[in-house]
Design a protein around this motif. Sequence first.
Motif, short mmCIF file in Angstrom:
data_model
loop_
_atom_site.label_atom_id
_atom_site.label_comp_id
_atom_site.label_asym_id
_atom_site.label_seq_id
_atom_site.Cartn_x
_atom_site.Cartn_y
_atom_site.Cartn_z
N MET A 92 1.07 -1.13 0.11
CA MET A 92 0.12 -0.16 0.10
C MET A 92 0.85 1.26 -0.27
SD MET A 92 -3.27 0.51 2.21
CE MET A 92 -2.81 1.48 3.68
N GLN A 93 0.32 1.90 -0.82
CA GLN A 93 1.16 3.25 -0.73
C GLN A 93 0.86 4.28 -0.22
OE1 GLN A 93 0.59 4.94 -4.25
NE2 GLN A 93 2.77 4.58 -4.99
N LYS A 94 1.71 5.67 0.78
CA LYS A 94 1.81 6.44 1.47
C LYS A 94 0.99 7.35 1.60
CE LYS A 94 4.63 6.24 4.75
NZ LYS A 94 6.23 6.18 5.55
N MET A 95 0.82 8.24 1.48
CA MET A 95 -0.06 9.02 1.28
C MET A 95 0.95 10.24 0.91
SD MET A 95 -2.81 12.03 3.06
CE MET A 95 -3.69 13.27 1.82
N ASN A 96 0.97 11.21 0.32
CA ASN A 96 1.90 12.26 0.02
C ASN A 96 2.60 13.01 1.28
OD1 ASN A 96 2.34 15.13 -0.99
ND2 ASN A 96 3.17 14.58 -2.56
N ARG A 97 3.40 13.38 1.61
CA ARG A 97 4.03 13.62 2.74
C ARG A 97 3.98 15.16 3.01
NH1 ARG A 97 6.78 11.93 7.72
NH2 ARG A 97 7.34 14.18 9.23
N GLY A 98 4.11 15.73 2.06
CA GLY A 98 3.47 17.09 1.52
C GLY A 98 1.56 18.07 1.97
N ILE A 99 1.43 16.95 1.11
CA ILE A 99 -0.31 16.69 1.31
C ILE A 99 -0.72 16.54 2.68
CG2 ILE A 99 -2.48 16.21 0.52
CD1 ILE A 99 -0.83 15.82 -2.18
N LEU A 100 -0.44 15.68 3.17
CA LEU A 100 -0.51 15.49 4.76
C LEU A 100 -0.16 16.45 5.68
CD1 LEU A 100 -1.17 13.17 6.39
CD2 LEU A 100 0.65 12.12 6.89
N THR A 101 0.96 17.52 5.52
CA THR A 101 1.62 17.92 6.33
C THR A 101 0.77 20.09 6.25
OG1 THR A 101 4.16 17.50 6.12
CG2 THR A 101 3.74 19.38 5.79
N ALA A 102 0.33 19.78 4.66
CA ALA A 102 -0.61 20.66 4.78
C ALA A 102 -2.14 20.65 4.94
CB ALA A 102 -0.68 20.95 3.02
N ILE A 103 -3.07 19.65 5.14
CA ILE A 103 -3.76 19.17 5.48
C ILE A 103 -3.80 18.67 6.89
CG2 ILE A 103 -5.60 17.21 6.10
CD1 ILE A 103 -5.45 17.30 2.83
N SER A 104 -2.76 18.58 7.76
CA SER A 104 -2.98 18.33 9.46
C SER A 104 -2.34 19.91 9.62
CB SER A 104 -1.24 17.45 9.25
OG SER A 104 -1.65 16.33 8.89
N SER A 105 -1.71 20.73 8.72
CA SER A 105 -2.01 22.31 9.48
C SER A 105 -2.94 23.12 9.35
CB SER A 105 -0.63 22.62 8.49
OG SER A 105 1.00 22.26 8.49
N ILE A 106 -3.88 22.41 8.52
CA ILE A 106 -5.25 22.71 8.24
C ILE A 106 -5.48 22.58 9.42
CG2 ILE A 106 -7.37 23.50 6.76
CD1 ILE A 106 -5.32 22.78 4.42
N ALA A 107 -6.30 21.55 9.78
CA ALA A 107 -6.74 21.15 10.73
C ALA A 107 -6.13 21.06 12.35
CB ALA A 107 -6.50 19.41 10.97
N ILE A 108 -5.06 21.60 12.73
CA ILE A 108 -4.15 22.36 13.97
C ILE A 108 -4.93 23.73 13.51
CG2 ILE A 108 -1.91 22.99 14.88
CD1 ILE A 108 -1.02 20.06 13.82
N ALA A 109 -4.54 24.61 12.81
CA ALA A 109 -5.43 25.56 12.99
C ALA A 109 -6.88 25.91 13.29
CB ALA A 109 -4.55 26.70 11.04
N GLN A 110 -7.58 25.34 12.65
CA GLN A 110 -9.51 25.15 12.85
C GLN A 110 -9.21 24.89 14.61
OE1 GLN A 110 -10.04 27.10 10.48
NE2 GLN A 110 -12.00 26.35 11.02
N GLY A 111 -8.98 24.10 14.62
CA GLY A 111 -8.71 23.49 16.62
C GLY A 111 -8.44 24.45 16.90
N LEU A 112 -7.09 25.09 16.65
CA LEU A 112 -6.78 26.03 17.62
C LEU A 112 -7.88 27.79 17.74
CD1 LEU A 112 -3.11 26.58 16.89
CD2 LEU A 112 -3.99 26.14 18.72
N LYS A 113 -8.32 27.49 16.65
CA LYS A 113 -9.42 28.90 16.56
C LYS A 113 -10.59 27.90 17.88
CE LYS A 113 -9.60 29.39 11.46
NZ LYS A 113 -10.41 29.40 10.44
N ILE A 114 -10.80 27.29 18.26
CA ILE A 114 -11.30 27.01 19.39
C ILE A 114 -10.81 27.66 21.00
CG2 ILE A 114 -12.31 24.98 21.43
CD1 ILE A 114 -13.39 23.37 19.26
N LEU A 115 -9.71 28.10 20.80
CA LEU A 115 -8.56 27.86 22.15
C LEU A 115 -8.32 29.65 21.66
CD1 LEU A 115 -5.66 25.64 22.26
CD2 LEU A 115 -7.91 25.51 23.55
N THR A 116 -8.68 30.20 21.07
CA THR A 116 -8.44 31.73 20.73
C THR A 116 -9.43 32.68 20.43
OG1 THR A 116 -8.27 31.40 18.13
CG2 THR A 116 -6.46 31.82 18.83
N TYR A 117 -10.38 31.73 20.00
CA TYR A 117 -12.25 32.07 20.57
C TYR A 117 -12.51 32.33 22.07
CZ TYR A 117 -17.69 32.40 20.10
OH TYR A 117 -18.64 33.35 20.43
N LYS A 118 -11.73 30.72 22.78
CA LYS A 118 -12.13 31.25 24.19
C LYS A 118 -11.72 32.20 24.70
CE LYS A 118 -12.71 29.22 28.66
NZ LYS A 118 -13.18 30.14 29.59
#
Length: 155
Positions: free
Chosen positions: A1-27
């Motif tokens: 099985m092929q692994k997902m492109n690390r660059g894409i995974l990095t970008a998507i993970s960064s988007i998810a982390i930023a979205q999660g941080l919005k909860i903390l900044t809103y609080k």
Amino acid sequence: MQKMNRGILTAISSIAIAQGLKILTYKRLTGEWDVKQVATTGGMPSSHSAGVSALATYIATNKGSRHTETALATIFGVIVMYDAQGIRRHTGEIAHLVNDLEDNFAAISGDFPSFEFVEREKELNELLGHQPVEVLGGAILGAILGYISAKNENK
């Protein structure tokens, strides 16, 4: 099985982390917890900026700053970040003005029974874009995450 492109995974993970941080900044801003912030546009940090910055940094760290892929990711990122703090932010400001105008029409229509005004059930979304500091926050977050991802890949 092929692994997902690390660059894409990095970008998507960064988007998810930023979205999660919005909860903390809103609080921090309001004093209230709101998990719905994870699905909002606008706010701190910009997930758009985090994603494109993470990708550009990841590529630059792996390929070097003079590589064509780095140039493409960087220019793409600059355009996305400019759009997030420029056009999308102004669209949100216009939505705010339209919502205020509609509220004023609703108030005035009560004084004039012959004036038929039907108010919309839902207001326009006003939080569409980012303030420059939110874009910068996302870009810094993304650059850090992109660098960490690139350095950990080689281990």
